[in-house]
Design a protein around this motif. Structure first.
Motif, PDB file in Angstrom:
ATOM      1  N   THR A 137      -9.853 -14.819   2.770  1.00  6.80           N
ATOM      2  CA  THR A 137     -10.676 -13.680   3.183  1.00  6.80           C
ATOM      3  C   THR A 137     -11.123 -13.353   4.747  1.00  6.80           C
ATOM      4  OG1 THR A 137     -10.682 -12.937   0.888  1.00  6.80           O
ATOM      5  CG2 THR A 137     -12.366 -11.644   2.883  1.00  6.80           C
ATOM      6  N   LYS A 167      -2.249 -11.458  -0.891  1.00  4.15           N
ATOM      7  CA  LYS A 167      -3.170 -10.570  -2.116  1.00  4.15           C
ATOM      8  C   LYS A 167      -4.487 -10.185  -1.229  1.00  4.15           C
ATOM      9  CE  LYS A 167      -2.705 -12.130  -7.024  1.00  4.15           C
ATOM     10  NZ  LYS A 167      -2.994 -12.870  -8.348  1.00  4.15           N
ATOM     11  N   ARG A 170      -3.775  -7.581   1.268  1.00  5.89           N
ATOM     12  CA  ARG A 170      -4.047  -6.145   1.085  1.00  5.89           C
ATOM     13  C   ARG A 170      -5.043  -5.962   0.317  1.00  5.89           C
ATOM     14  NH1 ARG A 170       1.157  -5.663   3.050  1.00  5.89           N
ATOM     15  NH2 ARG A 170       2.319  -5.774   1.757  1.00  5.89           N
ATOM     16  N   ALA A 171      -6.419  -6.494  -0.013  1.00  6.96           N
ATOM     17  CA  ALA A 171      -7.319  -6.307  -0.148  1.00  6.96           C
ATOM     18  C   ALA A 171      -7.919  -5.674   0.753  1.00  6.96           C
ATOM     19  CB  ALA A 171      -8.267  -7.239  -1.349  1.00  6.96           C
ATOM     20  N   ASP A 173      -6.905  -4.244   3.656  1.00  5.10           N
ATOM     21  CA  ASP A 173      -5.796  -3.173   4.376  1.00  5.10           C
ATOM     22  C   ASP A 173      -4.894  -3.627   3.463  1.00  5.10           C
ATOM     23  OD1 ASP A 173      -4.822  -1.462   6.222  1.00  5.10           O
ATOM     24  OD2 ASP A 173      -4.577  -2.707   7.776  1.00  5.10           O
ATOM     25  N   PRO A 174      -4.304  -2.687   2.411  1.00  3.86           N
ATOM     26  CA  PRO A 174      -3.264  -1.962   2.124  1.00  3.86           C
ATOM     27  C   PRO A 174      -1.894  -2.101   2.531  1.00  3.86           C
ATOM     28  CG  PRO A 174      -5.240  -1.406   0.792  1.00  3.86           C
ATOM     29  CD  PRO A 174      -5.719  -1.553   2.179  1.00  3.86           C
ATOM     30  N   ASP A 175      -2.548  -1.673   3.907  1.00  9.25           N
ATOM     31  CA  ASP A 175      -1.304  -1.294   4.617  1.00  9.25           C
ATOM     32  C   ASP A 175      -0.865  -1.664   6.352  1.00  9.25           C
ATOM     33  OD1 ASP A 175      -0.608   1.466   3.611  1.00  9.25           O
ATOM     34  OD2 ASP A 175      -2.315   2.312   5.478  1.00  9.25           O
ATOM     35  N   THR A 206       5.145 -10.050  -4.470  1.00  8.71           N
ATOM     36  CA  THR A 206       4.272 -10.350  -3.916  1.00  8.71           C
ATOM     37  C   THR A 206       3.958  -8.578  -3.211  1.00  8.71           C
ATOM     38  OG1 THR A 206       4.435 -11.200  -1.779  1.00  8.71           O
ATOM     39  CG2 THR A 206       3.654 -13.091  -4.047  1.00  8.71           C
ATOM     40  N   ASP A 209       6.414  -7.767   2.830  1.00  8.23           N
ATOM     41  CA  ASP A 209       7.191  -6.376   3.691  1.00  8.23           C
ATOM     42  C   ASP A 209       8.760  -7.814   4.370  1.00  8.23           C
ATOM     43  OD1 ASP A 209       6.396  -3.880   5.312  1.00  8.23           O
ATOM     44  OD2 ASP A 209       4.830  -5.468   4.783  1.00  8.23           O
TER      45      ASP A 209
END
Length: 625
Positions: A137, A167, A170-171, A173-175, A206, A209
């Motif tokens: 993170t 994870k 995505r936490a 910035d989900p995009d 997961t 992309d």
């Protein structure tokens, strides 16, 4: 014209070229030592980093990876730079962005490069999933907030670790688009033994992309791996970024043999195998990228034939060492020895066992005990596991050798085979009855009892002859252990049995798990009353309790194990924290038994070798050595 978002660019179906060899390029181009903290150059020498980015973009790369592969708090801590983690990552993005904007080309992307943490996650290491998530993170927040167009996770060896990495991204910035890549060893498995198919399915789950493979060997291996991954997860998008062959040292430099022309030949093969993102990893230069670009733009380039896998098995028999084993030397010197029991794998791959053995060695364990078909369950032959651990980890092993299910021919042949592999510490036991295991109808008799086998090893094989008196050539040099039940209900009988094993030649003893040091004191007193002070090194068994259910099972169903009420109450009261409380209890026992004996034999339940390592920590903290 506005830049097309990266996901839209993927959807167009064209192959996108990426760089990926920043460290080796800096090493070669800037003449920097290979152990340089390359990530710090983002702050200390940004011009050098910018030059590498510029060369790759000029060669045709469309994605430039930031110089941040090792810029996480764990790896930076080795350089005393963990407090600069965010600054180094932000600078990496800003540097790459400036170079991209100077190129005056459309649709160039800055990828935040993120590598593994450089530490092992539990159960093969001592870093928890949450600690890994937190470390990722810190790095990812800096990369994403600085404006990275996508994140590339690369050269990961542990699926659990890369899952935490995705994870974390995505936490924040989900995009954010994510590319998730693993690396493989020469046998087309990860360091922890996962196959390309298993990796593909796990990475696809997961939500990344793009999933794929990087580093590893050269293009031939990665084409083979890519095809297996694509077959397992045909709906996924794939990336492939091979090394320029296997690295070699020459003149103090790391050299790679695969030429740019060779990479150009493979570019079309990667595309046809399903890759939408292609690049190079260690050892690849801008020229490699350039010829891959030319190959993709010019379909007349031929594709190479897939090279067949050539499996090699190397079992080099060396002369029998004459010196005592390291375990014997330590026991003879009066050192306190710590050993941990490990179970062989159920299949034929031992990567996870090797990784766990490495963890235990780093924790300060002296020797690894490898059990043989515990609970009569089918597993890999333990002497093979012993050999692999000694060869790959460099820590000595003790081979558990049950007499049950073996006739005299097999007993002696197996022992000679173990000795040929330099496995010379032997723990002789009866073994678990087959009726409780996977094959209840299997052969369960034996030609020789443990005491007789100890005598055969010490007075026959170690003297250069077999049981029938025939010469075996050079004598063996086994160091032999026996089993001891200090909590036996019939203590006088156990004392006599130990004396018989001593007379047969036993060199040391391992006990069942104990949770009451007074049991050891009572046994030693009983032995001394009959035979005088015990001069046999005893390694007392310790088992970190894992849960209330685990404690209840041991106390009620395993003969010879008694867990005092106060210990069971502590585990019950701990609730979800029972594993940690079990470690603390084992630590207390370890400190208490040390003055009474010469070692500890730790038996972690459920393969939690990280808990065993935590028990050993108490020796350093209390300066008990």
């Amino acid at each position: 014209m506005a830049k097309i978002p990266f996901r839209e660019r993927l959807a167009q179906g064209d192959v996108i070229l990426a760089d990926g060899a920043m460290g080796t390029m800096l090493h070669a181009q800037e003449n920097l030592p290979i152990d340089t903290c390359f990530d710090l150059l983002n702050l200390d020498n940004p011009a050098a980093v910018a030059r590498v980015h510029h060369h790759y973009l000029e060669a045709g790369a469309e994605i430039v990876e930031t110089n941040t592969f090792s810029a996480n708090v764990f790896k930076l801590a080795d350089c005393g730079l963990e407090d600069q983690c965010a600054a180094i990552n932000r600078a990496g993005v800003e540097l790459a962005r400036r170079v991209v904007e100077s190129m005056f080309r459309e649709n160039l992307y800055v990828a935040g490069s993120v590598g593994p943490l450089g530490v092992r996650l539990a159960p093969f290491g001592r870093v928890t999933a949450q600690q890994a998530f937190d470390a990722f993170t810190v790095q990812l927040r800096a990369l994403i907030e600085a404006g990275a167009d996508l994140i590339v996770f690369e050269t990961f060896t542990d699926l659990n670790e890369i899952v935490q990495a995705v994870k974390a991204a995505r936490a924040i910035d989900p995009d954010i688009p994510v590319v998730a890549q693993m690396t493989f060893t020469r046998d087309d498995r990860t360091v922890l033994g996962d196959t390309p198919a298993q990796v593909a399915l796990a990475l696809a789950a997961t939500g990344a992309d793009v999933i794929g493979v990087n580093c590893s060997g050269g293009p031939s291996q990665l084409l083979r791996v890519l095809r297996q991954m694509h077959e397992a997860a045909p709906a996924a998008r794939f990336s492939v970024m091979p090394n320029a062959g296997w690295p070699e040292m020459a003149g103090g430099r790391v050299m790679y043999s695969a030429t740019p022309e060779y990479f150009g030949d493979y570019a079309l093969a990667f595309k046809e195998a399903g890759a939408c993102l292609i690049g190079g990893c260690c050892g690849t230069t801008p020229e490699h990228i350039h010829l891959m670009r030319e190959s993709l733009d010019d379909p007349s380039h031929h594709q190479p034939a897939l090279i067949s896998v050539k499996e090699r098995v190397e079992l080099a028999r060396t002369d029998v060492p004459e010196q005592p084993t390291q375990l014997q030397q330590k026991l003879d010197a009066g050192q306190f020895v710590v050993t941990v029991e490990m179970r062989p794998p159920r299949g034929y791959t031992a990567q996870k066992v090797i990784a766990s053995a490495s963890l235990l060695k780093e924790a300060g364990v002296d020797v690894i005990n490898v059990s043989d078909s515990p609970m009569a369950r089918m597993r890999m032959s333990p002497w093979a596991v012993c050999h692999l651990i000694q060869k790959n980890v460099g820590i000595e092993t003790v081979l558990h050798f049950p007499t049950r299910g073996r006739n005299l021919l097999r007993v002696q042949g197996d022992l000679l085979g173990a000795h040929a592999l330099n496995v010379r510490n032997i723990f002789v036991v009866m073994g678990d009855p087959t009726t409780i295991g996977d094959y209840p109808d299997a052969f369960d008799t034996h030609d020789i009892a443990p005491t007789g086998l100890i005598r055969l090893i010490k007075h026959n094989l170690n003297d250069g002859q077999d049981q029938a008196g025939n010469s075996i050539g050079q004598p063996t040099s086994f160091h032999v252990g026996c089993a001891l039940n200090i909590g036996a209900l019939d203590l006088p009988r156990e004392v006599k049995l130990l004396r018989k094993k001593l007379d047969s030649g036993a060199d040391f003893a391992l006990t069942q798990p104990t949770f009451d040091p007074s049991a050891l004191e009572r046994f030693l007193e009983a032995y001394a009353a009959d035979y005088g002070l015990l001069d046999l090194p005893v390694l007392v068994g310790l088992m970190p309790l894992y849960s209330s259910r685990h404690a209840a099972f041991l106390h009620n169903e395993v003969p010879g194990i008694v867990i005092p009420d106060d210990v069971r109450k502590r585990i019950d009261a701990a609730g979800d924290g029972a594993p940690e409380e079990g470690v603390q209890i084992a630590r207390e026992l370890l400190v208490r038994i040390k003055p009474l004996t010469q070692g500890a034999y730790i038996m972690p339940a459920f393969g939690r070798y990280d808990l065993a390592a935590s028990v050993v920590d108490v020796l350093e903290r209390t300066r008990v050595v």
